[in-house]
Design a protein around this motif. Structure first.
Motif, short mmCIF file in Angstrom:
data_model
loop_
_atom_site.label_atom_id
_atom_site.label_comp_id
_atom_site.label_asym_id
_atom_site.label_seq_id
_atom_site.Cartn_x
_atom_site.Cartn_y
_atom_site.Cartn_z
N THR A 106 16.61 -0.10 3.14
CA THR A 106 15.81 -1.55 3.80
C THR A 106 14.70 -1.76 3.27
OG1 THR A 106 16.45 -2.02 5.32
CG2 THR A 106 18.03 -2.04 4.09
N ARG A 107 13.71 -0.24 4.17
CA ARG A 107 12.07 -0.83 4.33
C ARG A 107 11.83 -0.46 2.98
NH1 ARG A 107 14.13 1.21 9.57
NH2 ARG A 107 14.04 -0.93 10.70
N GLN A 108 10.57 0.13 3.17
CA GLN A 108 9.82 0.38 2.12
C GLN A 108 8.88 2.50 2.40
OE1 GLN A 108 6.13 -0.81 -0.03
NE2 GLN A 108 4.68 -0.25 0.65
N TYR A 109 9.73 2.61 0.98
CA TYR A 109 8.61 4.47 1.25
C TYR A 109 7.86 4.41 0.11
CZ TYR A 109 11.55 6.90 4.28
OH TYR A 109 12.25 7.62 4.37
N VAL A 110 6.85 4.90 0.79
CA VAL A 110 5.87 5.31 -0.60
C VAL A 110 6.18 7.43 -0.57
CG1 VAL A 110 3.48 5.34 -1.10
CG2 VAL A 110 4.51 3.03 -0.19
N GLY A 137 15.55 -1.69 0.00
CA GLY A 137 14.07 -1.84 0.35
C GLY A 137 13.51 -0.71 -1.06
N LYS A 138 12.07 -1.00 -1.61
CA LYS A 138 10.98 -0.15 -1.93
C LYS A 138 11.86 1.21 -1.96
CE LYS A 138 8.23 -4.57 -2.60
NZ LYS A 138 6.85 -5.03 -2.55
N ALA A 139 11.26 1.77 -2.91
CA ALA A 139 10.32 3.51 -3.62
C ALA A 139 9.52 3.27 -4.03
CB ALA A 139 12.00 4.30 -3.89
N CYS A 182 7.12 3.95 5.62
CA CYS A 182 6.88 5.73 5.40
C CYS A 182 6.34 6.48 4.04
CB CYS A 182 7.66 6.41 5.86
SG CYS A 182 7.63 8.01 6.23
N THR A 183 5.15 7.02 4.91
CA THR A 183 4.48 7.76 3.79
C THR A 183 5.10 9.49 2.76
OG1 THR A 183 2.44 6.08 3.61
CG2 THR A 183 2.75 8.08 2.05
N VAL A 184 5.19 9.33 2.17
CA VAL A 184 5.62 10.41 1.62
C VAL A 184 4.39 11.58 1.20
CG1 VAL A 184 7.57 12.64 1.54
CG2 VAL A 184 8.34 10.51 2.65
N GLY A 202 10.37 10.98 9.52
CA GLY A 202 10.39 10.85 8.32
C GLY A 202 11.86 11.31 8.08
N TYR A 203 12.04 12.33 7.06
CA TYR A 203 13.28 12.99 6.81
C TYR A 203 13.67 13.89 6.95
CZ TYR A 203 16.17 16.52 4.23
OH TYR A 203 17.30 17.77 4.51
N SER A 204 15.24 14.04 8.39
CA SER A 204 14.93 15.08 9.14
C SER A 204 16.74 15.78 9.25
CB SER A 204 14.84 14.68 10.47
OG SER A 204 14.99 13.84 11.01
#
Length: 187
Positions: free
Chosen positions: A56-60, A80-82, A36-38, A9-11
């Motif tokens: 361009t992918r999905q974050y949850v 992508g989706k958020a 990724c799930t956050v 994830g975020y770094s």
């Protein structure tokens, strides 16, 4: 409160280890992580200078506990989706320049303004309360949807004298369970 990231994830380093942030930092969620799930956890306020989701992918993003996510500006970019589950977000300005920002479950968004560009989609599903100090602007080709399903509802509040601006060709949808929309809620 704190952020709990997936392994990639975020770094801010080349090894992509999750890091702690400070309130002076901006956070970026991009395609360095796979879907990724956050989890935003704790019972306090989690603050960041700005939050950008450029994917361009999905974050949850899952809110756990009574955590409030507070950011100066919340920006969604790229295709992508958020997805925000049970959000509690306080922001200065929200901009959706691309892709989908989707909020579902019981939650709140409180801020100054929302702008949805021609490539952006913003959806509030189920029981969401959106409170703004200024305005919503949906540009031509943009999409804003507040959907009510079952016994749940979405509440949209604009301060008195503020505007809902919808560009030519933009989509703005309010779905009601029953009855008619007779007057806006003004606070």
């Amino acid at each position: 409160g704190w952020w709990v990231y997936c392994s990639n994830g975020y770094s801010s380093d080349s090894k992509h280890y999750p890091i702690y942030y400070s309130t002076s930092r901006s956070v970026l969620f991009n395609d360095k992580a796979k879907d990724c799930t956050v989890n935003i956890t704790g019972n306090k306020t989690v603050k960041a200078a700005n939050m950008t989701i450029d994917n361009t992918r999905q974050y949850v993003f899952n809110r756990r506990g009574s955590t409030l996510l507070q950011v100066a500006n919340l920006t969604k970019k790229n295709s992508g989706k958020a997805i925000f589950n049970n959000p509690k977000v306080k922001f200065g300005n929200m901009t959706v320049n691309g892709g989908l920002l989707h909020a579902k479950g019981t939650g709140t968004f409180q801020g100054n303004s929302i702008a949805v560009s021609s490539a952006g989609r913003l959806q509030f599903i189920n029981k969401q309360t959106i409170t703004l100090g200024s305005h919503i602007t949906v540009s031509s080709g943009g999409n804003f949807m507040a959907d009510s399903s079952g016994a749940l509802f979405t509440t949209l509040k604009l301060k008195s004298g503020k505007a809902l601006r919808i560009g030519k060709g933009a989509t703005f949808t309010l779905t009601l369970d029953s009855g008619n929309l007779t007057r806006p809620v003004i606070s």
